[in-house]
Design a protein around this motif. Structure first.
Motif, PDB file in Angstrom:
ATOM      1  N   CYS A  50       0.864  -1.184   0.000  1.00 62.36           N
ATOM      2  CA  CYS A  50       0.000   0.000   0.000  1.00 62.36           C
ATOM      3  C   CYS A  50       0.900   1.233   0.000  1.00 62.36           C
ATOM      4  CB  CYS A  50      -0.912   0.007   1.228  1.00 62.36           C
ATOM      5  SG  CYS A  50      -2.123   1.349   1.244  1.00 62.36           S
ATOM      6  N   ALA A  51       0.658   2.160  -0.916  1.00 64.30           N
ATOM      7  CA  ALA A  51       1.518   3.321  -1.049  1.00 64.30           C
ATOM      8  C   ALA A  51       0.673   4.582  -1.190  1.00 64.30           C
ATOM      9  CB  ALA A  51       2.447   3.175  -2.258  1.00 64.30           C
ATOM     10  N   VAL A  52       1.237   5.690  -0.733  1.00 63.44           N
ATOM     11  CA  VAL A  52       0.545   6.977  -0.792  1.00 63.44           C
ATOM     12  C   VAL A  52       0.670   7.561  -2.190  1.00 63.44           C
ATOM     13  CG1 VAL A  52       0.435   9.302   0.179  1.00 63.44           C
ATOM     14  CG2 VAL A  52       1.012   7.356   1.647  1.00 63.44           C
ATOM     15  N   LYS A  53      -0.422   8.133  -2.654  1.00 68.13           N
ATOM     16  CA  LYS A  53      -0.433   8.785  -3.963  1.00 68.13           C
ATOM     17  C   LYS A  53       0.674   9.839  -4.043  1.00 68.13           C
ATOM     18  CE  LYS A  53      -3.431  11.677  -6.841  1.00 68.13           C
ATOM     19  NZ  LYS A  53      -4.767  12.339  -6.926  1.00 68.13           N
ATOM     20  N   GLY A  54       1.433   9.784  -5.149  1.00 64.90           N
ATOM     21  CA  GLY A  54       2.519  10.731  -5.352  1.00 64.90           C
ATOM     22  C   GLY A  54       3.855  10.259  -4.839  1.00 64.90           C
ATOM     23  N   SER A  55       3.862   9.210  -4.056  1.00 66.84           N
ATOM     24  CA  SER A  55       5.124   8.698  -3.519  1.00 66.84           C
ATOM     25  C   SER A  55       5.755   7.720  -4.510  1.00 66.84           C
ATOM     26  CB  SER A  55       4.886   7.999  -2.174  1.00 66.84           C
ATOM     27  OG  SER A  55       4.049   6.860  -2.343  1.00 66.84           O
ATOM     28  N   SER A  56       6.838   7.089  -4.083  1.00 66.71           N
ATOM     29  CA  SER A  56       7.522   6.079  -4.893  1.00 66.71           C
ATOM     30  C   SER A  56       7.441   4.731  -4.188  1.00 66.71           C
ATOM     31  CB  SER A  56       8.988   6.452  -5.119  1.00 66.71           C
ATOM     32  OG  SER A  56       9.098   7.681  -5.807  1.00 66.71           O
ATOM     33  N   VAL A  57       7.532   3.663  -4.963  1.00 69.33           N
ATOM     34  CA  VAL A  57       7.443   2.325  -4.397  1.00 69.33           C
ATOM     35  C   VAL A  57       8.450   1.416  -5.108  1.00 69.33           C
ATOM     36  CG1 VAL A  57       5.669   1.497  -6.008  1.00 69.33           C
ATOM     37  CG2 VAL A  57       5.824   0.503  -3.711  1.00 69.33           C
ATOM     38  N   GLU A 104      11.479   2.293 -13.366  1.00 70.39           N
ATOM     39  CA  GLU A 104      12.831   1.743 -13.511  1.00 70.39           C
ATOM     40  C   GLU A 104      12.752   0.242 -13.248  1.00 70.39           C
ATOM     41  OE1 GLU A 104      16.321   4.271 -12.057  1.00 70.39           O
ATOM     42  OE2 GLU A 104      14.653   4.902 -10.745  1.00 70.39           O
ATOM     43  N   ASP A 105      13.398  -0.529 -14.120  1.00 74.97           N
ATOM     44  CA  ASP A 105      13.446  -1.995 -13.977  1.00 74.97           C
ATOM     45  C   ASP A 105      14.918  -2.386 -13.822  1.00 74.97           C
ATOM     46  OD1 ASP A 105      13.153  -4.701 -14.016  1.00 74.97           O
ATOM     47  OD2 ASP A 105      12.236  -4.820 -16.007  1.00 74.97           O
ATOM     48  N   LEU A 106      15.287  -2.729 -12.596  1.00 79.54           N
ATOM     49  CA  LEU A 106      16.691  -3.023 -12.292  1.00 79.54           C
ATOM     50  C   LEU A 106      16.844  -4.498 -11.964  1.00 79.54           C
ATOM     51  CD1 LEU A 106      17.241   0.029  -9.908  1.00 79.54           C
ATOM     52  CD2 LEU A 106      17.680  -0.075 -12.378  1.00 79.54           C
ATOM     53  N   LEU A 114      11.447  -3.392  -9.273  1.00 82.32           N
ATOM     54  CA  LEU A 114      10.621  -2.488 -10.055  1.00 82.32           C
ATOM     55  C   LEU A 114      10.389  -1.230  -9.202  1.00 82.32           C
ATOM     56  CD1 LEU A 114       8.709  -1.754 -12.430  1.00 82.32           C
ATOM     57  CD2 LEU A 114       6.891  -2.894 -11.149  1.00 82.32           C
ATOM     58  N   ARG A 115      10.797  -0.079  -9.716  1.00 84.18           N
ATOM     59  CA  ARG A 115      10.622   1.169  -8.990  1.00 84.18           C
ATOM     60  C   ARG A 115       9.676   2.061  -9.790  1.00 84.18           C
ATOM     61  NH1 ARG A 115      16.078   3.445  -8.068  1.00 84.18           N
ATOM     62  NH2 ARG A 115      16.151   1.854  -6.429  1.00 84.18           N
ATOM     63  N   ILE A 116       8.592   2.489  -9.126  1.00 84.87           N
ATOM     64  CA  ILE A 116       7.601   3.367  -9.770  1.00 84.87           C
ATOM     65  C   ILE A 116       7.554   4.679  -8.985  1.00 84.87           C
ATOM     66  CG2 ILE A 116       5.226   3.599 -10.597  1.00 84.87           C
ATOM     67  CD1 ILE A 116       4.929   0.586 -10.380  1.00 84.87           C
ATOM     68  N   LYS A 117       7.720   5.784  -9.690  1.00 86.05           N
ATOM     69  CA  LYS A 117       7.697   7.104  -9.049  1.00 86.05           C
ATOM     70  C   LYS A 117       6.373   7.814  -9.336  1.00 86.05           C
ATOM     71  CE  LYS A 117      11.274   8.425 -11.377  1.00 86.05           C
ATOM     72  NZ  LYS A 117      12.395   9.270 -11.884  1.00 86.05           N
ATOM     73  N   ASN A 118       6.101   8.841  -8.525  1.00 85.15           N
ATOM     74  CA  ASN A 118       4.891   9.659  -8.722  1.00 85.15           C
ATOM     75  C   ASN A 118       3.650   8.783  -8.907  1.00 85.15           C
ATOM     76  OD1 ASN A 118       6.512  11.972  -8.614  1.00 85.15           O
ATOM     77  ND2 ASN A 118       6.813  11.980 -10.836  1.00 85.15           N
ATOM     78  N   LEU A 119       3.425   7.952  -7.916  1.00 82.66           N
ATOM     79  CA  LEU A 119       2.340   6.985  -8.022  1.00 82.66           C
ATOM     80  C   LEU A 119       0.984   7.650  -8.212  1.00 82.66           C
ATOM     81  CD1 LEU A 119       3.352   4.399  -5.259  1.00 82.66           C
ATOM     82  CD2 LEU A 119       3.132   3.952  -7.715  1.00 82.66           C
ATOM     83  N   ARG A 120       0.196   7.044  -9.073  1.00 78.71           N
ATOM     84  CA  ARG A 120      -1.175   7.482  -9.313  1.00 78.71           C
ATOM     85  C   ARG A 120      -2.122   6.404  -8.802  1.00 78.71           C
ATOM     86  NH1 ARG A 120      -0.064   8.582 -15.758  1.00 78.71           N
ATOM     87  NH2 ARG A 120       1.577  10.176 -15.511  1.00 78.71           N
ATOM     88  N   GLU A 121      -3.333   6.836  -8.511  1.00 83.49           N
ATOM     89  CA  GLU A 121      -4.311   5.833  -8.058  1.00 83.49           C
ATOM     90  C   GLU A 121      -4.593   4.814  -9.146  1.00 83.49           C
ATOM     91  OE1 GLU A 121      -7.587   7.246  -5.463  1.00 83.49           O
ATOM     92  OE2 GLU A 121      -6.769   9.242  -5.818  1.00 83.49           O
ATOM     93  N   SER A 122      -4.418   5.221 -10.409  1.00 85.99           N
ATOM     94  CA  SER A 122      -4.620   4.282 -11.516  1.00 85.99           C
ATOM     95  C   SER A 122      -3.521   3.238 -11.588  1.00 85.99           C
ATOM     96  CB  SER A 122      -4.697   5.045 -12.844  1.00 85.99           C
ATOM     97  OG  SER A 122      -3.509   5.788 -13.064  1.00 85.99           O
TER      98      SER A 122
END
Length: 383
Positions: A50-57, A104-106, A114-122
């Motif tokens: 679970c991650a906050v909108k706008g954060s990175s995961v 980013e796929d490292l 897998l790193r996703i930035k600026n998370l969106r609810e979508s």
């Protein structure tokens, strides 16, 4: 070894999921059933995030594969993370436009991140890792379920002009997280914590954000704006018809609606829609819609008046016509009676005059004759 029947099913799946070379098969295997058998496997560090909108995961996994598969050397040709649409189409995160510039796929030593930035609810979806070799295509299933949640402000009235606000998120955040509060779009120093006591004006709007993630604030909370009230039908209201009143107001939290009628203390109805069936003259008057939430209230007025319906008009016309005819009849009857009475009075008045005219000459003649007789007698006596 994987049973021949399973290999047949996996070959069929490979044809629908990829355009890889003929003879490749896809392993869509459950962790608890087949994942990891015969040297093939994907292990995720967590299955729910679970991650906050706008954060990175970051989503992590490790994978294994057999160096030799059925007597042939295995060579890894490609690895990538993907999601799957409702229609079954695979979405490669490294090429999908909706993830462009945010992914980013490292991978190193069979460990991938897998790193996703600026998370969106979508971005909320199930993410899986896929291995493509010269012999087999393998995807670890189930994957990692990512839930992206935005911030919300919960409101609780405390005093007449103050409310307590709590900046909440369904995801767990570190205890030492700092918050930023905004009043009408400007940073307010009233609180740096998730909870604060705020003085609220009727036009004030409050929102919150996590420090360092200011570009993704919560939706603002505010008292209801002036409600918009409409009536249907919008034309003149005929007596006996049905009328629907609708009230709407811009508010967050959402407003509750109450309907009042002028000079009446008790509410007529609650809810955004107020229906009046069989509208009558007593329903005419001014109505008020009050929109209210925990931050304030606002109201708008509407006046309703009734006009006679077509059927009612016909009845009224007939009724009026009958009344007019009755009045005319009564008037004519009165005239006739007065005329008859006048004629009778005239007749009675003329009859005494005729008698008096007939009797007077006779009386005068008799008197004259008597006078003459007396004169004659007097003359004779003198002689």
């Amino acid at each position: 070894m994987v049973p021949p029947s399973l290999l047949t099913e996996m070959r069929g799946a490979a044809m629908s999921l990829t355009a890889a070379a003929s003879g490749l098969v896809v392993f869509l295997l459950s962790v608890s059933v087949v994942q990891g058998q015969d040297g093939w496997g994907v292990t995720y560090s967590s299955t729910k995030i679970c991650a906050v909108k706008g954060s990175s995961v970051e989503i992590n996994c490790s994978y294994t594969y057999p160096p030799i598969w059925k007597g042939s050397d295995t060579t890894v040709e490609k690895t990538f993370w993907f999601t799957q649409k409702k229609d079954g189409e695979l979405v490669d995160l490294t090429t999908a436009s909706e993830y462009a510039g945010r992914v980013e796929d490292l991978c190193e030593n069979n460990i991938c991140t897998l790193r996703i930035k600026n998370l969106r609810e979508s971005d909320s979806a199930e993410y899986r890792f896929r291995i493509e070799t010269n012999l087999v295509i393998y995807a670890g299933e189930p994957g990692v379920t990512l839930s992206v949640k935005g911030l919300t402000v919960q409101v609780e009235p405390k005093y007449t002009d103050q409310v307590e606000m709590d900046c909440q998120n369904q995801c767990l955040v570190p205890v030492n997280t700092s918050y930023i509060w905004y009043k009408n779009g400007q940073i307010t120093p009233e609180s740096i914590y998730s909870t604060g006591l705020f003085t609220l004006g009727s036009a004030d709007r409050y929102s919150c954000a996590i420090k360092g993630n200011e570009d993704f604030p919560s939706p603002p909370v505010y008292a209801p704006k002036l409600p918009s009230v409409s009536v249907s039908p919008s034309a003149e209201i005929e007596e006996g018809s049905s009328v629907t009143l609708t009230c709407s107001s811009d508010a967050n939290p959402a407003a509750n609606y109450t309907w009042y009628k002028e000079d009446e203390d008790s509410p007529k109805a609650s809810g955004q829609i107020f229906n009046i069936t069989d509208f009558r003259a007593e329903h005419s008057g001014s109505y008020s819609c009050e929109a209210q939430n925990k931050l304030g209230r606002s109201n708008s007025n509407l006046h309703l008046s009734v006009v006679a319906g077509s059927s009612t008009m016909i009845v009224n016309i007939i009724r009026t016509t009958l009344v007019v005819l009755m009045l005319i009849s009564v008037f004519l009857l009165i005239l006739w009676m007065r005329k008859k009475k006048a004629l009778r009075s005239t007749t009675e008045a003329h009859e005494p005059e005729d008698i008096e005219l007939d009797s007077i000459p006779e009386y005068e003649n008799d008197s004259h004759t008597a006078a003459q007789t007396e004169d004659t007698e007097e003359q004779e006596d003198m002689v």
